[in-house]
Design a protein around this motif. Structure first.
Motif: not given
Ligand SMILES: C[S@@+](CC[C@H](N)C(=O)[O-])C[C@H]1O[C@@H](n2cnc3c(N)ncnc32)[C@H](O)[C@@H]1O
Length: 221
Positions: A96-99, A128-131, A171-183, A214-218
């Motif tokens: 729970x450290x990183x912004x 390691x991420x904060x919500x 990533x989604x399975x671990x609560x890590x949501x893809x917001x954008x993919x830039x080439x 974005x990391x979603x802890x819940x």
């Protein structure tokens, strides 16, 4: 946790580590920091943020660690630290450290874990991420230049389709949501202030993927 204090490695406990972070607005972790230049430059520019560079290899980080720990007149700063740790076994003390988290142009086991959506890496990142923390990944390899590497390490072909159709769900399975993919192009890499970005920017033409999460802890699936 193993900290590079100048040229020496020091093991510090959780409370010593946390006391370093007090009174800073944002905590930024750069995983696979390499020579640590990204951390050092950003820490100098943004004195109210604390920067943590983490890498499994101490040799490249050494000169930045020496600089950070030197006198202010010689470039010493208090808002940066370098950790000698494996990204696939991120330390409990970072919970729970990183912004904000960066993984800039990984290679080796870190790159493989990033592009395959490795469970150990993703569990660690979520931990390691904060919500609401942001995760930025810049990754590249090419079937034109890295054929042997791709075949030997069984790497997937990188494409927007693979990222949005397959990797996103790992990533989604671990609560890590893809917001954008830039080439991005080589030219775009010049804006990313890392040593490796500079090398690639002036090298052979290639596609670079910038993934914003974005990391979603819940969030659990
Ligand atoms: C190409 S360099 C990029 C360095 C830096 N981010 C830059 O852009 O200049 C990739 C880095 O990933 C690190 N790395 C590879 N596997 C790792 C792992 N499992 N844990 C931590 N670091 C790792 C390497 O040691 C190396 O420093």
């Amino acid at each position: 946790m193993k900290v590079l204090k100048g040229k020496n490695i020091e093991v510090i406990d959780d409370s010593t580590f946390k006391s370093n972070l007090k009174n800073y607005k944002n905590i930024v972790i750069d995983i696979g920091t390499g020579d640590g230049g990204f951390v050092y430059r950003n820490a100098r520019k943004t004195a109210n943020n604390f920067y943590i560079g983490l890498d499994a290899s101490g040799d490249n980080m050494m000169s930045s660690a020496v600089k950070v720990n030197s006198k202010a007149s010689k470039g010493g700063i208090r808002n940066a630290i370098y950790l000698l740790e494996d990204a696939l076994k991120l330390p409990e003390d970072l919970k729970d450290t990183a912004d904000r988290i960066f993984i800039n142009l990984p290679w080796g086991s870190l790159r493989d874990a990033v592009v395959k959506g490795d469970t150990e890496l993703l569990r660690g990142i979520k931990s390691i991420g904060k919500n609401g923390a942001a995760l930025d990944i810049y990754v590249t390899y090419s079937s034109l230049y890295e054929v042997k590497e791709i075949s030997e390490r069984d790497l997937p072909e990188l494409s927007v389709e693979y990222i949005t159709g397959v990797l996103k769900y790992k990533y989604l399975t671990h609560g890590i949501l893809l917001k954008n993919t830039n080439l991005l192009s080589n030219e775009d890499l010049k804006a990313l202030e890392t040593t490796w970005a500079k090398k690639l920017a002036f090298g052979r033409k290639r596609d670079i993927y910038h993934l914003e999460f974005k990391i979603k802890k819940e969030f659990w699936m």
